[in-house]
Design a protein around this motif. Structure first.
Motif, PDB file in Angstrom:
ATOM      1  N   GLU A 141       0.871  -1.121   0.097  1.00 41.60           N
ATOM      2  CA  GLU A 141      -0.051  -0.086   0.209  1.00 41.60           C
ATOM      3  C   GLU A 141       0.873   1.108  -0.041  1.00 41.60           C
ATOM      4  O   GLU A 141       0.503   2.360  -0.814  1.00 41.60           O
ATOM      5  CB  GLU A 141      -0.945  -0.027   1.417  1.00 41.60           C
ATOM      6  N   LEU A 142       1.968   1.328   0.834  1.00 44.76           N
ATOM      7  CA  LEU A 142       2.827   2.666   0.906  1.00 44.76           C
ATOM      8  C   LEU A 142       4.200   1.986   1.047  1.00 44.76           C
ATOM      9  O   LEU A 142       4.631   1.312   2.039  1.00 44.76           O
ATOM     10  CB  LEU A 142       2.331   3.395   2.013  1.00 44.76           C
ATOM     11  N   ILE A 143       5.053   2.759   0.212  1.00 46.96           N
ATOM     12  CA  ILE A 143       6.876   2.422   0.503  1.00 46.96           C
ATOM     13  C   ILE A 143       7.268   3.709   1.060  1.00 46.96           C
ATOM     14  O   ILE A 143       6.872   4.712   0.095  1.00 46.96           O
ATOM     15  CB  ILE A 143       7.086   1.975  -0.944  1.00 46.96           C
ATOM     16  N   GLN A 144       8.007   3.706   1.787  1.00 49.32           N
ATOM     17  CA  GLN A 144       8.987   4.973   2.136  1.00 49.32           C
ATOM     18  C   GLN A 144      10.153   4.608   2.149  1.00 49.32           C
ATOM     19  O   GLN A 144      10.674   3.742   2.864  1.00 49.32           O
ATOM     20  CB  GLN A 144       8.591   5.322   3.732  1.00 49.32           C
ATOM     21  N   ILE A 145      10.922   5.423   1.382  1.00 47.91           N
ATOM     22  CA  ILE A 145      12.516   5.307   1.097  1.00 47.91           C
ATOM     23  C   ILE A 145      13.084   6.430   1.625  1.00 47.91           C
ATOM     24  O   ILE A 145      12.937   7.717   1.186  1.00 47.91           O
ATOM     25  CB  ILE A 145      12.852   5.039  -0.432  1.00 47.91           C
ATOM     26  N   THR A 146      14.186   6.154   2.509  1.00 49.57           N
ATOM     27  CA  THR A 146      14.866   7.432   2.995  1.00 49.57           C
ATOM     28  C   THR A 146      16.377   7.287   2.584  1.00 49.57           C
ATOM     29  O   THR A 146      17.003   6.217   2.640  1.00 49.57           O
ATOM     30  CB  THR A 146      15.082   7.539   4.379  1.00 49.57           C
ATOM     31  N   GLU A 182       5.222  -2.738  -9.721  1.00 48.88           N
ATOM     32  CA  GLU A 182       4.168  -2.027 -10.694  1.00 48.88           C
ATOM     33  C   GLU A 182       4.861  -0.813 -10.962  1.00 48.88           C
ATOM     34  O   GLU A 182       5.262  -0.019 -10.413  1.00 48.88           O
ATOM     35  CB  GLU A 182       2.889  -2.124  -9.877  1.00 48.88           C
ATOM     36  N   GLU A 183       4.549  -0.638 -12.381  1.00 49.83           N
ATOM     37  CA  GLU A 183       5.114   0.739 -12.696  1.00 49.83           C
ATOM     38  C   GLU A 183       4.414   2.096 -12.289  1.00 49.83           C
ATOM     39  O   GLU A 183       3.125   2.021 -12.041  1.00 49.83           O
ATOM     40  CB  GLU A 183       5.235   0.696 -14.318  1.00 49.83           C
ATOM     41  N   PHE A 184       4.974   2.921 -12.239  1.00 49.11           N
ATOM     42  CA  PHE A 184       4.374   4.369 -11.474  1.00 49.11           C
ATOM     43  C   PHE A 184       3.883   4.951 -12.756  1.00 49.11           C
ATOM     44  O   PHE A 184       4.155   5.082 -13.779  1.00 49.11           O
ATOM     45  CB  PHE A 184       5.379   5.163 -10.734  1.00 49.11           C
ATOM     46  N   THR A 185       2.781   5.795 -12.369  1.00 51.06           N
ATOM     47  CA  THR A 185       2.029   6.377 -13.880  1.00 51.06           C
ATOM     48  C   THR A 185       2.084   7.983 -13.353  1.00 51.06           C
ATOM     49  O   THR A 185       1.920   8.671 -14.389  1.00 51.06           O
ATOM     50  CB  THR A 185       0.499   6.166 -13.740  1.00 51.06           C
ATOM     51  N   SER A 216      -3.000   1.552  -9.778  1.00 54.23           N
ATOM     52  CA  SER A 216      -3.773   1.075  -8.881  1.00 54.23           C
ATOM     53  C   SER A 216      -4.112   1.743  -7.436  1.00 54.23           C
ATOM     54  O   SER A 216      -4.677   1.360  -6.486  1.00 54.23           O
ATOM     55  CB  SER A 216      -3.460  -0.441  -8.501  1.00 54.23           C
ATOM     56  N   GLY A 217      -3.056   2.859  -7.462  1.00 51.47           N
ATOM     57  CA  GLY A 217      -3.384   3.902  -6.258  1.00 51.47           C
ATOM     58  C   GLY A 217      -2.299   3.490  -5.108  1.00 51.47           C
ATOM     59  O   GLY A 217      -2.151   4.382  -4.169  1.00 51.47           O
ATOM     60  N   ARG A 218      -1.397   2.600  -5.435  1.00 55.41           N
ATOM     61  CA  ARG A 218      -0.095   2.450  -4.339  1.00 55.41           C
ATOM     62  C   ARG A 218       0.695   3.476  -4.412  1.00 55.41           C
ATOM     63  O   ARG A 218       0.996   4.142  -5.585  1.00 55.41           O
ATOM     64  CB  ARG A 218       0.340   0.932  -4.900  1.00 55.41           C
ATOM     65  N   ILE A 219       1.328   3.910  -3.276  1.00 55.70           N
ATOM     66  CA  ILE A 219       2.030   5.217  -3.115  1.00 55.70           C
ATOM     67  C   ILE A 219       3.391   4.867  -2.733  1.00 55.70           C
ATOM     68  O   ILE A 219       3.559   3.768  -1.763  1.00 55.70           O
ATOM     69  CB  ILE A 219       1.374   5.964  -2.265  1.00 55.70           C
TER      70      ILE A 219
END
Length: 328
Positions: A141-146, A182-185, A216-219
């Protein structure tokens, strides 16, 4: 045994040379560098010859090349290697121009090509991705990369780097794709020069954040800074339908002390060569294994292209203040 020519004997070339020297599946036959003394010193250490880049690229006793030279040399070197059907290991970015990368894709055809996004091979990040694909936390659902560097590079480097999004965050763009699956749009980027005003005067930013969204709305959210007073900050968190996976920083030691003043741990590893030492070794082994077994290397030049598209889009979004719709 895979016979390799090394183009570029600087910091990263020396890292790759050490890895290959320790293997019994490949050897470096020859090295080249714009600084003759650097080539001579490395050749002596690993038992290789010093040749010109042209000689290495044309040689019949070399099966593959490692390209660790400045980015603006990659295009011509890749073209030359393709003419003699040599397998290619290329440091990121493949090229600063998306059009040039597309031209290279047409040129190399089925020749094995490996884009060196080493962080995919970090044991911690690779384990996180494997567990993610195994479904341990359900749908992403959500990925955070620092990703934050201890200190900014010299201004001279900033002026020729292509900017933070193309030089620094490009690693995180690839990691985002690696994890999301999944590719980003769409993409929206913001950035400021908060660390050093000279970076702003050079036309770049040193503090940035990007939000990417899939169909698909994933962030995915990525944050970068050219300064972290506490060391090299490299963290990933993935939130899914059934839980969370997280990879923390690597510290100098795992020892922790507790006193009346509280708990205190060791600092993070302070340099990218130390932090990603295992990843650099693993990516080279993966390249050699793929070429030796006639298996397409991964990540490929197509991954290099997608990361560059994202970096360009982020640069555009930051400059215009508007979201960017990404190509399919």
């Amino acid at each position: 045994m895979l016979r390799i020519g090394l183009l570029g004997c600087g910091r990263i070339g020396q890292v790759h040379a050490r890895t290959v020297k320790a293997l019994d599946t490949a050897r470096i036959v020859a090295v080249s560098d714009a600084v003759p003394a650097a080539a001579e010193a490395l050749a002596t250490r690993i038992g290789a010859e010093v040749r010109t880049s042209d000689a290495i690229l044309a040689a019949t006793d070399i099966d593959a090349v490692i390209i660790g030279t400045p980015t603006d040399t990659h295009f011509a070197l890749i073209q030359a290697a393709a003419k003699t059907s040599k397998a290619i290991f290329c440091e990121k970015p493949v090229d600063m121009s998306v059009d040039n990368i597309r031209a290279l894709i047409a040129t190399i055809g089925d020749i094995p090509f490996f884009t060196a996004f080493n962080r995919r091979f970090d044991p911690n990040f690779a384990a996180l991705q494997a567990r993610l694909r195994n479904g341990e936390i359900g749908a992403v659902e959500l990925i955070q990369i620092t990703s934050r560097d201890p200190s900014p590079p010299p201004i001279g480097y900033i002026k020729s780097s292509g900017g933070l999004f193309r030089d620094m965050m490009i690693h995180d763009f690839d990691m985002a794709r690696f994890l999301m699956g999944e590719e980003f749009t769409s993409l929206h980027a913001v950035g400021s020069a908060l660390v050093d005003p000279e970076i702003g005067k050079a036309g770049d930013v040193d503090t940035a954040a990007v939000t990417l969204t899939t169909a698909s709305g994933r962030i995915c959210q990525i944050s970068n800074s050219r300064r972290a007073s506490y060391g090299y900050d490299q963290r990933i968190e993935v939130h899914g339908a059934k839980g969370m996976l997280r990879a923390e920083n690597i510290l100098e030691t795992s020892v922790e002390i507790a006193t009346a003043d509280g708990f205190r741990r060791a600092p993070t590893l302070n340099f990218f060569l130390e932090r990603y030492e295992a990843a650099y070794a693993a990516e080279m082994k993966a390249f050699i294994a793929a070429v030796s077994s006639n298996t397409p290397p991964n990540p490929s030049i197509h991954d290099g292209l997608r990361a560059q598209i994202l970096a360009d889009a982020a640069t555009q979004s930051r400059e215009t203040g508007q979201p960017v719709t990404l190509p399919a």
